[in-house]
Each structure stands twice: as structure tokens, then as C-alpha cells.
Design a protein around this motif. Sequence first.
Motif, mmCIF file in Angstrom:
data_model
loop_
_atom_site.group_PDB
_atom_site.id
_atom_site.type_symbol
_atom_site.label_atom_id
_atom_site.label_comp_id
_atom_site.label_asym_id
_atom_site.label_seq_id
_atom_site.Cartn_x
_atom_site.Cartn_y
_atom_site.Cartn_z
ATOM 1 N N ARG A 40 0.848 -1.192 0.000
ATOM 2 C CA ARG A 40 0.000 0.000 0.000
ATOM 3 C C ARG A 40 0.885 1.244 0.000
ATOM 4 N NH1 ARG A 40 -0.393 2.448 5.051
ATOM 5 N NH2 ARG A 40 0.558 1.256 6.757
ATOM 6 N N PHE A 41 0.372 2.295 -0.608
ATOM 7 C CA PHE A 41 1.027 3.596 -0.542
ATOM 8 C C PHE A 41 0.451 4.375 0.632
ATOM 9 C CE2 PHE A 41 1.854 2.756 -5.087
ATOM 10 C CZ PHE A 41 3.215 3.016 -5.114
ATOM 11 N N LEU A 42 1.259 5.197 1.251
ATOM 12 C CA LEU A 42 0.794 5.970 2.393
ATOM 13 C C LEU A 42 -0.242 7.016 1.980
ATOM 14 C CD1 LEU A 42 4.025 6.545 4.540
ATOM 15 C CD2 LEU A 42 2.279 4.770 4.745
ATOM 16 N N GLU A 43 -0.137 7.541 0.747
ATOM 17 C CA GLU A 43 -1.106 8.518 0.256
ATOM 18 C C GLU A 43 -1.760 7.975 -1.010
ATOM 19 O OE1 GLU A 43 2.178 9.513 0.457
ATOM 20 O OE2 GLU A 43 2.212 10.603 2.360
ATOM 21 N N PRO A 44 -3.061 8.219 -1.181
ATOM 22 C CA PRO A 44 -3.729 7.760 -2.411
ATOM 23 C C PRO A 44 -3.369 8.596 -3.631
ATOM 24 C CG PRO A 44 -5.262 8.986 -1.033
ATOM 25 C CD PRO A 44 -3.993 8.839 -0.232
ATOM 26 N N ALA A 45 -2.888 9.834 -3.402
ATOM 27 C CA ALA A 45 -2.554 10.708 -4.528
ATOM 28 C C ALA A 45 -1.392 11.617 -4.133
ATOM 29 C CB ALA A 45 -3.763 11.553 -4.940
ATOM 30 N N VAL A 46 -0.513 11.885 -5.112
ATOM 31 C CA VAL A 46 0.631 12.781 -4.909
ATOM 32 C C VAL A 46 0.802 13.616 -6.172
ATOM 33 C CG1 VAL A 46 1.856 11.220 -3.336
ATOM 34 C CG2 VAL A 46 2.262 11.058 -5.797
ATOM 35 N N PHE A 47 1.653 14.625 -6.091
ATOM 36 C CA PHE A 47 1.980 15.425 -7.266
ATOM 37 C C PHE A 47 3.253 14.885 -7.916
ATOM 38 C CE2 PHE A 47 -0.802 18.359 -5.076
ATOM 39 C CZ PHE A 47 -1.482 18.981 -6.124
ATOM 40 N N CYS A 48 3.354 15.078 -9.206
ATOM 41 C CA CYS A 48 4.540 14.653 -9.941
ATOM 42 C C CYS A 48 5.784 15.311 -9.340
ATOM 43 C CB CYS A 48 4.394 15.041 -11.409
ATOM 44 S SG CYS A 48 5.805 14.616 -12.448
ATOM 45 N N THR A 76 -2.589 7.723 -7.673
ATOM 46 C CA THR A 76 -2.826 8.778 -8.651
ATOM 47 C C THR A 76 -1.743 9.838 -8.511
ATOM 48 O OG1 THR A 76 -5.217 8.406 -8.574
ATOM 49 C CG2 THR A 76 -4.458 10.508 -9.464
ATOM 50 N N VAL A 77 -1.100 10.156 -9.627
ATOM 51 C CA VAL A 77 -0.043 11.170 -9.633
ATOM 52 C C VAL A 77 -0.563 12.378 -10.407
ATOM 53 C CG1 VAL A 77 2.341 11.705 -10.209
ATOM 54 C CG2 VAL A 77 1.721 9.371 -9.540
ATOM 55 N N PHE A 78 -0.812 13.469 -9.679
ATOM 56 C CA PHE A 78 -1.291 14.699 -10.304
ATOM 57 C C PHE A 78 -0.168 15.345 -11.112
ATOM 58 C CE2 PHE A 78 -4.115 15.209 -6.303
ATOM 59 C CZ PHE A 78 -5.073 14.362 -6.841
ATOM 60 N N PRO A 79 -0.521 16.149 -12.121
ATOM 61 C CA PRO A 79 0.532 16.906 -12.838
ATOM 62 C C PRO A 79 1.189 17.903 -11.907
ATOM 63 C CG PRO A 79 -1.645 17.665 -13.470
ATOM 64 C CD PRO A 79 -1.870 16.429 -12.655
ATOM 65 N N ARG A 80 2.411 18.248 -12.209
ATOM 66 C CA ARG A 80 3.131 19.216 -11.382
ATOM 67 C C ARG A 80 2.528 20.606 -11.577
ATOM 68 N NH1 ARG A 80 7.974 22.362 -11.100
ATOM 69 N NH2 ARG A 80 8.321 22.242 -13.338
ATOM 70 N N ILE A 81 2.225 21.261 -10.467
ATOM 71 C CA ILE A 81 1.708 22.630 -10.516
ATOM 72 C C ILE A 81 2.893 23.585 -10.482
ATOM 73 C CG2 ILE A 81 0.250 24.322 -9.375
ATOM 74 C CD1 ILE A 81 -1.239 21.960 -10.644
ATOM 75 N N LEU A 82 2.967 24.439 -11.474
ATOM 76 C CA LEU A 82 4.110 25.335 -11.625
ATOM 77 C C LEU A 82 3.968 26.552 -10.721
ATOM 78 C CD1 LEU A 82 4.403 25.237 -15.523
ATOM 79 C CD2 LEU A 82 5.546 23.782 -13.866
ATOM 80 N N GLY A 83 5.079 27.007 -10.187
ATOM 81 C CA GLY A 83 5.096 28.228 -9.399
ATOM 82 C C GLY A 83 5.014 29.447 -10.288
#
Length: 360
Positions: A34-42, A144-151
Motif C-alpha cells: 500500500r502507498f501511504l497517500e492515495p494521490a501525490v503530485f509529480c 494517482t499522480v497529479f501533474p506538477r503545478i508550476l510556481g
Amino acid sequence: MNIVVVLLTFCICCFVFSMIMNRIGLKNLMISRRFLEPAVFCGEQSEMVETIINDHFAIIPWLRIESRISPYLHFGSLDNLEVRGDMYHRSLFSIMPYQKIVRRHRVTFLRRGIYNVGTAALTAGDVTGMFRSGREQSLNMSITVFPRILGPEEMPMPLRELSGSWSRERQLLKDPFLVRGIREYQPGDAMRDIHWPASARMQSLQVRVHDDESHLHLLVLINGQLREDQWDDLMDYEQDAIEYLLSLAATLCIQAMQQGMKAGFSGNITFADGPEDECAYVSPDASEGNDEFLLARFAAVKIHRVLSFPSFLSWVPIPDNTMVVVLSAYDSESIQEKLKELQDQGHRVTMYVSGGFANA
């Protein structure tokens, strides 16, 4: 003679133990991940927790666990873990009776997407290597890996200026006498819109939502082609340019929702969890300000061209009062013709080419 008896006894014992191993070696062996989080960012890291339980009295001299895992999930160094070709993961160790082993793998997520570590191949054997048993186990583990949100400093200057203009336009469109409700304060909200009695009750800043805000929509259109003459799917190394456009699109949508707008996206590519011949489309009304829902749909995008981009521009439904931003890796006369048609229909269209900027 005594040595012969000892050797014979040892061989008989090994044979009997091997037969037992062959019969019950994997029957009561359980593995879970199992992963600790269901979703992360790229680009972020998380932990994958692997648990192996030997729920019977037999010793397992050696156990091999093999899995096929996407190369975009990068595992850190760990004892007893071998990674071959960035895709095939193999672990080898021994387990005592009724032993439970918990291992933690540090994983870096290198690309947006939905990843499923579906099965693991288990092989157990005896000390002699004469007998072994094996089976596959379904793990049903996904992340689920979200796209990277740019600064702000990473956004191209034209798009940075464009997102800044939305806040100014939203202020101009507000009718101070038409109030739809209240919501939590967001950066860019005017001080005059703060609802002080509601803020006191909620113990956080609340602002009035003017009725005209509901008419501000954003639709980002993504071109999944690198070239006008492209028909086949892109190679993995070519997809980075489209992944960048997807990150730009996700960033614009999040910025718009933070300013009280509704945002959606579409493209001439498809969703991995939908029909392959259907273009990806999320209406601005579908997200209803839920950024996690929108990011999850970005994660589900599959870079598989469904239509040429000019044909897509003729097909895509655009709600009224919607600002359209087009993101593409190239420009062409056929694209500009379609954008002119959209403009003639009353839509405000802005196009960003990854090597330049143009207003339709």
C-alpha cells in the motif's frame, strides 16, 4: 560407516523437508502493498509499505517476489531489492515460521498518471533447490499522480500576465448589488468584499460572492500533437513536451478556481479510463471548484491522439461566457483558421505556443 549413515539421514531429511515445502510452501503466505497517500503530485516522494506474513510452521529457506512496475516510479536503494531495466523488481529473502516482515520503499513519482502495481509473482524453494512452488497474487494497489503545478516564477510570462488579468476583469464585472453568497477569502479578493459579520462567526475571513462571478469560466484546450503531420502516438521521450502543456493547463485551471472562476479542460487526446476514440473533456461546470477532482482527471489523461487539432477545434463544445486558452507545441494556418472561427462565434481565445505567444 557412521559418516555414511549421517549423510544418508541428512539427505532423507532434506528430501522430506523439500516435499513438505513443495506442498505447503506458499499456501499460508500473504503479501500486501500500500502507498501511504492515495494521490501525490509529480516529482514528490511517498512510501510504499510492503508486508509479508508466513502464517504456518514451516521455514521458507528462500522466497522470491517479482513485480513489473512502471519506470516512472523510482525506488530508492534497499537491501534485498533488485531493479532490472527500471521495470522489473525482484526481492529475495528467507522467512521463519509465523514471521511478519514489513518493508518500506521510498518512491519518487517521475510522471503524471494513474499507476497500478497489479500482481506479484511469488516463488518459494528449499535449500537444495530441487523443489520449488510458485503462484501469482493480485495486489490491487494503485496511486494517482497529479501533474506538477508550476510556481509563478516558472510560468511563461504571457500566461502569467494572462492569469493576472482575470483578477482585474473579475473585479470589473462584479455588481455590488447582486450577492449570491459568501465563501472563504482567497488571494486577490478585494477588501471591500469582506463580509465581517460572517468572518466573525466562521473565525476566518469570508467574502461576498457576487452573482456575475458565476459567469466567469475558463476552458483550456491542449494540443496532443508535436507536429501538424503527426498521426502515430508519440514515443515516451517525445511525450515530455505534452506533459509540460498538461502542467501548464493544470496550473491555469487551479489559478482560475482560486480566483472564484469555474475551470475545465479538453484536448485531442483521451482518458486512460475512457473510450480510446473519445476526446478528453471536462466542462468548467463539472469541477464546481473542486480542484482535487480536476487534478484527478488531468492524471487520467492518456497521450493518444484521437483527432487532428483543427478537427478537434471544430468539435469541442464551448459554453457561453467562457475564456478559452489554447496550448500547443506548434502553430499552423489551419489552427489559426479554426481559432478565427471560434472568435467569430463570440469566444475570447488566447493561444500559447510553447515557443511563443499569439492572440487569435
